[in-house]
Design a protein around this motif. Structure first.
Motif, mmCIF file in Angstrom:
data_model
loop_
_atom_site.group_PDB
_atom_site.id
_atom_site.type_symbol
_atom_site.label_atom_id
_atom_site.label_comp_id
_atom_site.label_asym_id
_atom_site.label_seq_id
_atom_site.Cartn_x
_atom_site.Cartn_y
_atom_site.Cartn_z
ATOM 1 N N GLN A 17 0.549 -0.899 -0.325
ATOM 2 C CA GLN A 17 0.489 -0.099 -0.051
ATOM 3 C C GLN A 17 1.167 1.069 -0.014
ATOM 4 O O GLN A 17 0.695 2.161 1.017
ATOM 5 C CB GLN A 17 -0.891 0.506 1.561
ATOM 6 N N LYS A 30 -2.897 -6.166 4.187
ATOM 7 C CA LYS A 30 -2.810 -7.453 3.638
ATOM 8 C C LYS A 30 -4.139 -7.971 3.081
ATOM 9 O O LYS A 30 -4.481 -9.508 2.641
ATOM 10 C CB LYS A 30 -1.719 -8.986 2.966
ATOM 11 N N GLU A 72 -6.699 -7.371 0.922
ATOM 12 C CA GLU A 72 -6.858 -8.445 -0.143
ATOM 13 C C GLU A 72 -6.755 -9.785 -0.473
ATOM 14 O O GLU A 72 -7.546 -10.224 -1.592
ATOM 15 C CB GLU A 72 -6.138 -7.432 -1.368
#
Lengths: 255, 154, 385
Positions: free
Chosen positions: A98, A241, A243
């Motif tokens: 990110q 994380k 995602e």
């Protein structure tokens, strides 16, 4: 007697001699087993870390010290083979995917507390070939050190680097041990267990208790009246994380 | 019988070898072990514990760790906290005078204590370096630092 | 039949003795590892699998490749492979045993190995890997031994073996597919998270395994009266060619996906392996060697003239075997673990004891293969005479 028959008989005798006594030995008395009275329970344990409070006290390592002492976590001088349950790392390592180049001033180089995320869908549990690591009903991703064969599949599967392996006997690297808790031995994987052994006695996790700045909030994510649920509703938080879909139960309050 | 000259000495050698513990220990008797028992009663009877403690411990660790069942209700209805360090060893204060005496006698080496800490432990021993490790040039301690990234405090 | 392995030339015994010495050294190193722990290796918290698991992965491929001679013979009635199939099966036996040994030395609690059977866990890919590998070992022992025993007795293999032979064909594909699934299903390990992992594994297996078999057969031909039909070698070399081309093609697909999408997680491992990342260039020379070797081998194999020439064919096989071994035997593992979940780099280098243990296992495999090939050759010589 033919040779073939003799061999058959010998094989059968070996099976009987080896199998039967073990089978007879299984008798065990017990009226029942119960959960401990007064234990803290939840539907899904989680932790919110008010990381801005941590930044106000960059020298503070109370949570790490408390956890590592109470759980007999060794201090291995060789960094490549070290063991850690809770530790600090910089933003760009904790959240490598990110990066926002314009946020640099805000977050770059800022320390984050890292520990096992006790994921909702833990990949480490999925890959373990012996169920040495498993997910409890209260959401804790548990380790049964008695059963771990040391294949390290869970370490390959964990996207958070939360797991450590005992490359050698850890005991010589423990300076002051806690006699109430076991150590580990060489050849098993270990990690943070959300202080299951303290929850059983009605105590909150050691890191949460040790934090004098009240930066760590521990509680039931599925109880909407819990402190953690309220704080997560009212403040902006991020997860590592997310995602990947593992569903971490550790949240970082940054807003 | 074919190969009588080889088969018969072979059988004799095998029998002697298999009976090694008997003729080696002939004439010597070792007194049976006397483990030091604490006062008061154990979770189950002495006879039961003597025969089945390992089965019980095995079930205990599964119940406590895997199912969260930390409390054992014994056959007479008493309640006990399950645990080796925080259960058993709270009465059996000394591993060497209790566990080891029988285990040494029976030549069994359970490895509970590789992780669990016996009550009499004061400190952990430094690592040893055997001839085998020396042969392969393995240092007894992990030391030093590598180029590995590490969080530095600012 | 086993008595055939006990009669041999001086050279045979010297070779066996040499292997036994390597096994002995490896075993001593393994005892040291049992005492000290896996800290004896170069593995670390970040690169938590290393040389052992890499060798395991590569050798599963070699084992699976036995099917490349069995399949044409039994499914397509490709007669010239008849005398060769047993060697493919024996190669598979040696390779699977090496695989199992590499798993045994890799786990931290060796004596708890059977927990995998005591607590079967169907959601773990390792559970299936254990089943398919042991099953494959059993199948090849049955098929190989029964076929050779038939030849020994001067009869055809018995009828009951036929179903096992047919099962062994899809089974060979399964062992490498499941091994690929160990890697391909892990979130966060981008280098491994690819749907063509299993096809890639199979392609690299079906070129490197038969290449190894071909070299072994040519050596057996040199040291005995065994004669391999040129047509069999020709077919085998074509199989190797196509599998190698597929392997290169699949790798190209990976490169395209990573670099056209420009997703960092997919590019970094490849960049680390081939160019170096953040000043870490440990494996660059190895990876380029691997792929240059494989490209050269492909060139030599594609040109009919050099493929038919035994010298250039052997050269191509050696090049491609080394190339595939580096690529899969090391690149795949370190690439998967680099960068770490923290986007840092922890270099991995195998240590001397780690390499000695691995060498000992390779020597064990070579010993098993030597003995089995010796028996097979002796049986065939006896029939020919």
């Amino acid at each position: 007697m033919k040779r073939r028959d003799l061999l058959k008989l010998a094989g059968l005798s070996a099976v009987v001699a080896g199998g039967v006594p073990g089978f007879l030995n299984k008798e065990v008395k017990a009226r029942e087993y119960t959960p401990p009275p007064g234990a803290l329970t939840a539907k899904r344990w989680g932790m919110a870390i008010d990381i801005r409070k941590c930044w106000e006290h960059p020298e503070c390592r109370d949570c790490i010290k408390a956890c590592h002492h109470i759980h007999n976590v060794p201090e291995i001088p060789e960094k490549k083979k070290e063991i850690k349950w809770i530790w600090k790392d910089e933003f760009e390592h904790a959240f490598p995917d990110q990066p926002n180049e314009f946020n640099d001033v805000l977050l770059q180089g800022k320390p984050f507390l890292l520990l096992c995320n006790h994921c909702e869908h833990p990949p480490c549990v999925r890959v373990c070939p012996t169920e040495a690591t498993f997910k409890r009903e209260d959401g804790i991703v548990m380790m049964d050190y008695h059963r771990c064969i040391g294949c390290r599949f869970c370490m390959a599967a964990c996207p958070f680097g939360a797991r450590s392996f005992n490359w050698v006997d850890p005991r010589p690297y423990i300076r002051e041990f806690n006699p109430e808790f076991p150590t580990r031995m060489k050849g098993v994987v270990e990690k943070c267990l959300f202080c299951y052994e303290r929850l059983e006695k009605g105590q909150i996790p050691a890191c949460v208790e040790a934090c004098k700045h009240k930066a760590l909030i521990f509680g039931d994510l599925e109880d909407e009246n819990s402190e953690i649920s309220r704080v997560l509703r009212s403040r902006f938080s991020i997860r590592r994380k997310a995602e990947l879909g593992t569903g971490p139960s550790v949240f970082y309050l940054i807003g | 019988m074919y190969n009588r000259d080889k088969v018969i000495p072979g059988i004799i050698i095998f029998v002697l070898f298999a009976a090694f513990p008997i003729w080696w220990g002939h004439g010597k008797s070792v007194p049976p072990p006397k483990p030091e028992l604490p006062k008061g009663k154990c979770v189950e009877s002495k006879e039961y514990m003597r025969a089945h403690h390992m089965q019980l411990l095995n079930i205990w660790r599964n119940k406590a760790i895997r199912e969260g069942m930390r409390v054992y209700v014994s056959s007479d209805g008493s309640r006990y906290w399950i645990g080796l360090q925080n259960g058993c060893m709270k009465c059996h204060h000394d591993k060497s005078k209790f566990c080891d005496r029988c285990h040494t006698y029976a030549a069994v080496k359970p490895y509970c204590w590789n992780c669990h800490i016996p009550p009499e432990t004061k400190e952990f021993k430094p690592p040893k370096r055997s001839a085998l490790l020396k042969l392969f040039g393995i240092p007894e301690r992990l030391t030093g630092n590598s180029s590995h990234h590490e969080y530095e405090e600012h | 039949m086993f008595e055939k392995a006990l009669v041999g030339s001086r050279k045979y015994w010297l070779w066996v003795f040499f292997l036994l010495v390597l096994i002995g050294i490896g075993f001593l190193a393994f005892l040291a590892q049992l005492e000290y722990g896996l800290g004896i290796t170069g593995m670390s918290r970040d690169v938590s699998w290393g040389f052992y698991v890499a060798q395991f992965t590569f050798l599963v491929g070699v084992a699976a490749s036995g099917v490349m001679v069995v399949l044409p013979y039994y499914l397509h009635n490709h007669k010239v492979f008849g005398p060769v199939t047993v060697f493919g099966e024996f190669l598979a036996i040696a390779a699977v045993i090496m695989c199992l040994l590499f798993i045994i030395v890799d786990i931290g609690q060796t004596h708890r190995l059977f927990n995998v059977l005591l607590h079967p866990t169907p959601h773990s890919m390792l559970f299936y890997d254990m089943i398919v590998l042991n099953g494959y070992l059993a199948l090849n022992l049955i098929c190989g031994w029964a076929a050779l025993h038939g030849e020994y007795k001067g009869t055809k293999y018995p009828k009951w073996v036929v179903p096992f032979i047919y099962i062994s064909i899809p089974w060979a594909f399964s062992i490498h597919t499941v091994t690929a699934f160990l890697y391909a299903g892990l979130p966060g390990r981008h280098f491994w998270l690819t749907a063509i992992m299993a096809p890639r594994f199979l392609a690299s297996a079906f070129c490197s395994g038969p290449a190894f078999l071909l070299i072994a057969l040519l050596i057996a031909q040199k040291v005995s009266r065994l004669r391999i039909e040129p047509k069999a070698i020709d077919t085998l070399s074509k199989i190797i060619t196509y599998a190698l081309l597929a392997n290169i093609f699949f790798f190209g697909c990976e490169l395209f996906t990573a670099f056209y999408s420009q997703i960092p997680g997919h590019m970094y491992p490849v960049m680390y392996l081939f160019k170096g990342l953040h000043g870490h260039t440990e494996w660059v020379i190895f990876m380029w060697t691997a792929w240059i070797f494989m490209a050269l081998a492909a060139l030599l194999l594609v040109i009919p003239h050099t493929r038919r020439n035994l010298n250039t064919l052997v050269l191509a096989c050696v090049l491609l075997f080394i190339g595939a071994w580096i690529d899969k035997g090391i690149g795949l593992l370190t690439g998967g673990f680099t960068p770490t979940p923290f986007e840092t780099i922890t270099p991995y280098r195998p240590t001397v004891p780690e390499l000695l243990i691995s060498l000992g296992i390779w020597a064990t495999g070579f010993l098993i293969m030597t003995v089995l090939f010796k028996i097979a050759v002796a049986v065939k010589e006896a029939r020919a005479a």
